[in-house]
Design an enzyme around this catalytic site. Structure first.
Site, mmCIF file in Angstrom:
data_model
loop_
_atom_site.group_PDB
_atom_site.id
_atom_site.type_symbol
_atom_site.label_atom_id
_atom_site.label_comp_id
_atom_site.label_asym_id
_atom_site.label_seq_id
_atom_site.Cartn_x
_atom_site.Cartn_y
_atom_site.Cartn_z
ATOM 1 N N CYS D 33 23.711 -0.792 -7.276
ATOM 2 C CA CYS D 33 24.944 -1.350 -6.996
ATOM 3 C C CYS D 33 24.588 -2.519 -5.945
ATOM 4 C CB CYS D 33 25.750 -0.546 -6.312
ATOM 5 S SG CYS D 33 26.101 0.954 -7.298
ATOM 6 N N ASP D 35 23.467 -1.866 -2.766
ATOM 7 C CA ASP D 35 23.704 -1.359 -1.450
ATOM 8 C C ASP D 35 23.307 0.172 -1.130
ATOM 9 O OD1 ASP D 35 25.764 -3.557 -0.629
ATOM 10 O OD2 ASP D 35 27.006 -2.527 -2.437
ATOM 11 N N CYS D 59 24.805 -6.267 1.364
ATOM 12 C CA CYS D 59 25.306 -7.552 1.560
ATOM 13 C C CYS D 59 25.782 -7.731 3.165
ATOM 14 C CB CYS D 59 26.702 -7.741 0.873
ATOM 15 S SG CYS D 59 27.794 -6.616 0.934
ATOM 16 N N CYS D 103 32.158 -1.299 0.352
ATOM 17 C CA CYS D 103 31.055 -1.195 1.336
ATOM 18 C C CYS D 103 31.747 -0.431 2.484
ATOM 19 C CB CYS D 103 30.820 -2.469 2.198
ATOM 20 S SG CYS D 103 29.972 -3.811 1.019
#
Ligand SMILES: Cc1ncc(COP(=O)(O)O)c(C=O)c1O
Ligand SMILES: Cc1ncc(COP(=O)(O)O)c(C=O)c1O
Lengths: 145, 393, 393, 145
Positions: D33, D35, D59, D103
């Protein structure tokens, strides 16, 4: 879109109008296609086209081809006039856009129709002249890619 | 330069200076990719979102219901084909009219080849669709009604409200090609129950090559141009930022001046219509006398062919058009004029003059005098006129 | 203004001043309808035909084989969907690659929903399609091979000649998405047996929202955008004259400077590649080392995520991109990087820098130093880097 | 795209780095993904989070949410930390773009994972704490039109 010659003949059509003492009149085309041409001949006893006029309902090219066609046949014998083809008319006009080629065919056909009328009235047969169809309309073709 | 009286604003318009000024920075300064991470793209992104809001406001819609396209034709294709695709489980029947723009008609014909059924509604002699016929045409399988807001040739404004209500009551999507109407007459998508609406910037002093499709929230159509994720994944292609910004400015100006323009143009339009009908015999006004676009005039001059007329007007510096602009080069008479019942030879002799804010009374006076001269000249050369006079004397 | 080093020229470019100057008169002066009878439209018509010749010449094609569109995405959609439509009697199989732009991939996926069969060819670790696999993929029902000229993310140039010959020998149409290659590398459609070619002006310092599709004489595809008779009845919509004129100028300039630009950009590109590979550990160059676009650089920095890298570069005034520009906003790693065999976490850490003629050695030096700093900072924050160091010490 | 707060936390992440003497460490997310977050806690005998650090591969939003999450839990008891939701993190950052909401879920989950690790090491049960999934990945939804 049009050549200078076409524009000139459209703006200053030669021999436009009616001929009172015509002895041969031909009308071709139809309103559905948007072009109607009528040609008047005054043909003398030597079978020479002494005078000619036209009337045209149609686009710029139709008017110009009519005008040019009358120029080309004026003073000619009827047999010489018979030889005036749509190609000759187009060439004399420095060409026509492809979609307007049918106008020149119409002009050729109008000459034939007027000659036919003359021949019928006189009771003569002009060799090589076929009874004109009055509906010249090329099917617009699918463009070839 | 030769005098120029441009009366072909229904075909396309001059881009106004304010619009160009708005666009210019986006060519050479703010050229970054609007769909990027970096800051340099964010001004572009902001400009696009602002444009969406301006246009949404003009239509009484939400900003996110506006999707940018390359123009009216793409918008029409998208709305109709994507609806067919998305709703084919529900049905395969589409209703439109006989006087639509070719962008709608040819699209519908294409869908017919793909197995869809299309009803092309008749119109009356003024070009107004017959609501009774529309009602009867509705089937359980009807998925879309696509009727133009105003006709591009004869300017007639269709009964949007009634059509929208019918569509709504019958749970059928309603698309309208408002390419001619948008910016000229007030439009509210809710008032008219419009689900999709096509428009094109160059018809309202914006740039060519940019337009939009309004798609009401809930309408499930998807992409027509597949690819990147732009326009919330519904229309691929790097965003035409200068075009979008230019269209936005043009819409802003058009909306803010809509009333005064309409007033001014309607007056001039009616002056032109009245004088020509009075002073040029054997002349017909095409389209509805009052339910028409403020800037549209369309005459048929009997015994006269349209192209000849246009060229002669052009020689005097007057730009007009005959039939639909997009089909010039074609030999067919206008499908719109045939649909309102004109015989072929009269349909061939039509002239569309479409005014702009810039058009002056002096221009119109000159146009009227010129028309009178030219029509007379052409009639004197016309075998149809000769026959008519002979038969009626 | 803040220093700006724009290295996202593969996404879109600055419109050059000469191009804007060429366009300007067509907004406010020569705005008449190009498909009209009047003289006022004829300059537009002439400009369009001249543009067709300029572009035809650039490709070694005839002028009338060039059709204007709204950009690369529309061209791709048109070529592929219209071929499917026109040749469906012959077969329902299309061959493309796994690394195409979404404008091709999503179009193919759409066609799969409509019952077509699509083979997506694998590529090697450099992103070059495997010709043996292509040969094997060809079936009697194959109607189209669509392989991009050069890839937009990793810059790899595909073996056009071999593909074209295979297509030609097997009597299969060959379309190439040359949106990245056109104007950057010389292209001759006959040499490569290309039947259709897509391009987009904004990739070569032309305006956004305009592109073209080259269609070889004899290819029987029809309209994608249905409507008016423009573009010899193959693409409806009022001609975007300023856009067409701008694209023409951009092509003219691009073609006349192609060699010197390639030389200059290749040198800088290689300098950037060599230094970064040497000075930044755990770094990979994506795409072929030499068979690549002169202006394309694509790195993967292990243990580092792409978006973070981009934002930090942006803070230093450097515009780059990660994955394909069109999919930014998406969470998926680049399909191209996965296709060349990168594991997900490395695919997530890619950076594309695409140079222009304007890029200087000083710019590149600054970029290199900045990358070094940022990558180090991000690695120090990266749990992947921590694990790697612990496991290898 | 990001709020000023997010940009601030991204550019100047609070509590970035490793904690040598951590007694609770949690790692969530996965490379697929894009992350991965790791949170380190130093929790004292009163169950107060005395110190905290994070490392994040991800990110801008992932970095910023990690940073903000560490700020929000620092000095709190483990039960108070348990109440720090992804919503709280988002609000403290003045919001996140829709595609980045996951996130903040990851940050919440990272806290839980570090607490779980602490509880396991201490052999205690933290009421209300469930064994964290280490793979938080909302399916990206088809946009609703
Ligand atoms: C290879 C490739 N194909 C197609 C496109 C789409 O072009 P456009 O954005 O002009 O529609 C692009 C650029 O975005 C591209 O790089
Ligand atoms: C009613 C109508 N629909 C659609 C179009 C097509 O718009 P465009 O030429 O911008 O694609 C036009 C104009 O040409 C129009 O008048």
């Amino acid at each position: 879109m049009y050549s200078e010659k076409v524009m000139d003949h459209f703006q200053n059509p030669r021999n436009a109008g009616e001929l009172e003492n015509a002895n041969g009149v031909g009308t071709v085309g139809n309103a559905k296609c948007g072009d109607i041409m009528r040609i008047y001949f005054d043909i003398d006893d030597d079978q020479i086209i002494k005078d000619v006029r036209f009337k045209t309902f149609g686009c710029g090219a139709a008017v110009a081809t009519s005008s040019m066609a009358t120029e080309l046949v004026k003073g000619k014998t009827i047999y010489e006039a018979l030889e005036v083809t749509n190609k000759a008319v187009m060439e004399a006009l420095d060409g026509l856009p492809p979609v307007k080629v049918h106008c020149s065919l119409l002009a050729e056909e109008a000459i034939h129709a007027a000659l036919w009328d003359y021949a019928e009235k006189k009771g003569i047969v002009i060799e090589g002249l076929e009874k004109p169809k009055n509906d010249i309309h090329e099917e617009e073709e699918e463009e070839e890619y | 330069m030769k005098k120029l009286i441009y009366l072909d604003n229904a075909a396309t318009t001059q881009v106004s200076k304010e619009v160009v000024d708005e666009m210019l920075p986006y060519f050479t300064e703010e050229y970054g990719n609007a769909s990027s991470v970096y800051e340099f793209g964010s001004k572009n992104k902001g400009a696009i979102e602002k444009a969406r809001e301006v246009i949404g406001k003009a239509l009484g819609s939400k900003a996110n219901e506006i999707y940018f396209t390359a123009g009216g034709s793409e918008s029409d294709n998208w709305a109709i084909k994507a609806t067919a695709d998305a709703y084919k489980e529900k049905g395969n029947h589409i209703i439109t009219s006989k006087i639509e723009h070719h962008a709608v008609l040819h699209t519908c014909e294409y869908l017919e080849e793909q197995g869809f059924e299309v009803t092309y509604l008749d119109v009356d002699e003024n070009g107004i669709i017959k609501l009774e016929e529309l009602k009867k045409a509705i089937r359980p399988t009807t998925i879309l009604i696509s009727i133009m807001f105003a006709n591009n040739e004869i300017g007639t404004i269709e009964p949007m409200k009634e059509i929208g209500e019918l569509a709504n009551q019958n749970n059928i999507l309603f698309h309208t090609d408002a390419v001619q109407a948008f910016g000229q007459v007030p439009i509210n998508v809710d008032e008219y129950h419009i689900d999709m609406l096509s428009a094109s910037a160059h018809k309202l002093n914006g740039p060519k090559g940019i337009g939009f499709l309004y798609i009401r929230t809930g309408v499930k159509i998807r992409s027509y141009v597949h690819g990147g994720a732009q326009e919330r994944k519904r229309r691929a292609g790097t965003e035409n930022v200068p075009g979008i910004v230019g269209m936005s400015k043009a819409v802003e100006i058009a909306v803010s001046t809509i009333e005064e323009r309409a007033k001014k143009e309607t007056e001039l339009r009616d002056y032109l219509i009245n004088r020509v009908l009075k002073e040029v015999p054997y002349t017909r006004l095409n389209g509805h006398r009052t339910k028409r676009l403020p800037n549209n005039v369309n005459f048929s001059f009997q015994f006269v062919e349209g192209e000849s007329l246009l060229i002669m007007l052009d020689m005097e510096g007057i730009c007009g058009s005959s039939g639909s602009a997009c089909t010039s080069g074609s030999l067919d008479p206008s499908h719109v004029l045939l649909a309102i019942g004109l015989p072929h030879e009269i349909a061939h002799g039509s002239l569309r003059l479409s005014l702009s804010e810039q058009t002056s009374k002096e221009d119109i006076d000159f146009v009227i005098e010129t028309i009178k001269k030219i029509v007379e000249k052409l009639r004197n050369m016309s075998p149809l006129y000769e026959d008519y006079i002979k038969n009626n004397n």
